[in-house]
Structure formats: structure tokens, C-alpha cells
Design a protein around this motif. Sequence first.
Motif, PDB file in Angstrom:
ATOM      1  N   UNK A 213       0.829  -1.203   0.000  1.00  0.00           N
ATOM      2  CA  UNK A 213       0.000   0.000   0.000  1.00  0.00           C
ATOM      3  C   UNK A 213       0.865   1.255   0.000  1.00  0.00           C
ATOM      4  N   UNK A 214       1.937   1.235   0.784  1.00  0.00           N
ATOM      5  CA  UNK A 214       2.822   2.407   0.819  1.00  0.00           C
ATOM      6  C   UNK A 214       3.501   2.608  -0.526  1.00  0.00           C
ATOM      7  N   UNK A 215       4.053   1.528  -1.080  1.00  0.00           N
ATOM      8  CA  UNK A 215       4.741   1.647  -2.366  1.00  0.00           C
ATOM      9  C   UNK A 215       3.787   2.155  -3.451  1.00  0.00           C
ATOM     10  N   UNK A 216       2.557   1.659  -3.449  1.00  0.00           N
ATOM     11  CA  UNK A 216       1.580   2.099  -4.442  1.00  0.00           C
ATOM     12  C   UNK A 216       1.246   3.574  -4.242  1.00  0.00           C
TER      13      UNK A 216
ATOM     14  N   UNK B 255       3.975   5.638  -5.568  1.00  0.00           N
ATOM     15  CA  UNK B 255       4.002   5.601  -7.034  1.00  0.00           C
ATOM     16  C   UNK B 255       2.731   6.160  -7.649  1.00  0.00           C
ATOM     17  N   UNK B 256       1.802   6.644  -6.787  1.00  0.00           N
ATOM     18  CA  UNK B 256       0.514   7.173  -7.234  1.00  0.00           C
ATOM     19  C   UNK B 256      -0.261   6.154  -8.078  1.00  0.00           C
ATOM     20  N   UNK B 257      -0.250   4.924  -7.582  1.00  0.00           N
ATOM     21  CA  UNK B 257      -0.983   3.849  -8.249  1.00  0.00           C
ATOM     22  C   UNK B 257      -1.874   3.142  -7.226  1.00  0.00           C
ATOM     23  N   UNK B 258      -2.715   2.253  -7.706  1.00  0.00           N
ATOM     24  CA  UNK B 258      -3.627   1.523  -6.831  1.00  0.00           C
ATOM     25  C   UNK B 258      -2.932   0.271  -6.301  1.00  0.00           C
ATOM     26  N   UNK B 259      -2.979   0.036  -4.981  1.00  0.00           N
ATOM     27  CA  UNK B 259      -2.299  -1.159  -4.460  1.00  0.00           C
ATOM     28  C   UNK B 259      -3.007  -2.436  -4.890  1.00  0.00           C
ATOM     29  N   UNK B 260      -2.217  -3.457  -5.113  1.00  0.00           N
ATOM     30  CA  UNK B 260      -2.737  -4.793  -5.406  1.00  0.00           C
ATOM     31  C   UNK B 260      -2.421  -5.657  -4.201  1.00  0.00           C
ATOM     32  N   UNK B 261      -3.426  -5.961  -3.405  1.00  0.00           N
ATOM     33  CA  UNK B 261      -3.208  -6.716  -2.182  1.00  0.00           C
ATOM     34  C   UNK B 261      -3.219  -8.214  -2.468  1.00  0.00           C
ATOM     35  N   UNK B 262      -2.391  -8.933  -1.728  1.00  0.00           N
ATOM     36  CA  UNK B 262      -2.259 -10.373  -1.933  1.00  0.00           C
ATOM     37  C   UNK B 262      -2.575 -11.182  -0.675  1.00  0.00           C
TER      38      UNK B 262
END
Length: 287
Positions: A272-275, A278-285
Amino acid sequence: MTSPDTGSLVDKLLAGNRTTLTGYAAQHFGWRVVDGVATVTLNRPERKNPLTFESYAELRDLFRQLAYATDVKTVVIHGAGGNFCSGGDVHEIIGPLIDLPMPELLLFTRMTGDLVKAMRHCPQPIVAAVDGVCAGAGAILAMAADLRLGTARSKLAFLFARVGLAGCDMGACSILPRIIGQGRAAELLFTGRSASGDEGYAWGFYNRLCEPDALLDEATRLATDLATGPTFAHGITKKMLHQEWSMSIDEAIESEAQAQAICMNTRDFERAYRAFAAKSRPVFEGD
């Protein structure tokens, strides 16, 4: 010193527990899993989807297995044919109960309570899609879900008093007041009357009302949104919502501090932080 293979260690610890349920062949209700969303369909529409001894037990066992399912992130439960569930089958459950001795009656009531425990303790959020009749044990199933969508024609009724029983069934006297308040819960449990969809929504039993034709799609959409979120963290949220009922405020704050620290150690938190950076949507796993 060689570092242990943590993956292998976890596999050994969980041997025999981890499971996938996509291919599970339900005997007493409909079951399917698509993109992490499981759908339970109570499918005896000609009788308004009543429960039997067998469906009670199978639902209990299935929700217990969900604690170890790796392929199910959320669950939707609904009824076929325009009704949710009419409760315990009058002829297949109520009739036989009259002739049972007390020890066997207690076995039955504990078994039905175990279904609610299994629903509350599985980590997956459960969404109930409630249309039409939602009565007796059916009302309990909806109550035990985490989120409830209804319709204007939903009829919620805790019918126990009407058949000579107490309203304290399967956790109703504990859970229902926490959803709709003590006075409203007392009214429904003492009188056994039906609450309309509008009443249920105004009282907070339903999160929202939908058009009947759109109800299952709306519930599935909500479950899908949850399934794409941080599912490990969702499981912690569900656990804390359940556990904190019996805690003081100080105990709850400390428990939440510990729970949140655990979540901060997950890869999803880092994702979530990295996204965000990067101003992108997080992809949770979910890990």
C-alpha cells in the motif's frame, strides 16, 4: 548456522489444515467460488429455503473449513426463489424435536449454536443478501453475517416465541442488540413479529436496501470489493469486532494496538505504501 526454510516450516505446521474449497461439492445447498468470492445458496425455494438437520451440520462444517481455505476471501449467502430462509423445516426439524429427550435436544441446540460460532470465527467477511422471508433460524443466519443487504420486501422475524420457545436462540440475545439496540431487539424477540425491509434498514440491521433483481449482484459486488482488499487485515478486523464485545475500553485499545502492529508487519501494508508513493492503486495479496 543455516536459516530455517520458513515456508517449509509453515507447511509442516499447517499440514492437514490448509484447504481449497473451489471444488467442494455441497450436498444440502448451492456452493460456488469465483475470484475468491464464495456463494452459498439456500436452494429449497418451494419451501422458502428451510434448514434441515443435515444442512445445519454441513453449513457448520463448511464455515469451520473456511478458517483454513486459501482460495476463499469473502462469502455471500442468499436464498433461491425470492426468499432468504424460512428457518428450521417444520416437518423435518420441529416435528422430530418434540419426541427427543433432553440430552439429545441439547446436542441439537449446541450444534445450531456452533454454526453461528463458525460464521463468527471464520476470517472471511460474510455478506447476507436478504430478500423476502428471513425468519427463525434464517434470521439468525443473516444476523451472524458481517454485512447485510436487504430489499423493501424483506420480512425479518425471530419467530421463536410463536412456537413456544425463548428468543435466546443461537446467540440472538447477545448479537441482535448490538446490531439494532436493546429495545428493538427485545421487541422482535418477545413478539416474534416481522420487521419490514424499511424498518430493518432504519434500525441498522441492513447496511442498505436494493431492488430485488439487483440484490445478489450488489452483494457479490460488495464481496468482490472486499476480496480485492487486504484480506489478512480484514480477518483481523472481523476478529477484533467479535472479541471486543467483552473488553473494557482500555483492553480494547491495547488489543487493537497489538493487532495493528501485526498488520503493519504484512507485505500488504508495504504494498500500500509503495503504491501510494508511485501514485498507483495497491494490489493486495493477503500476506
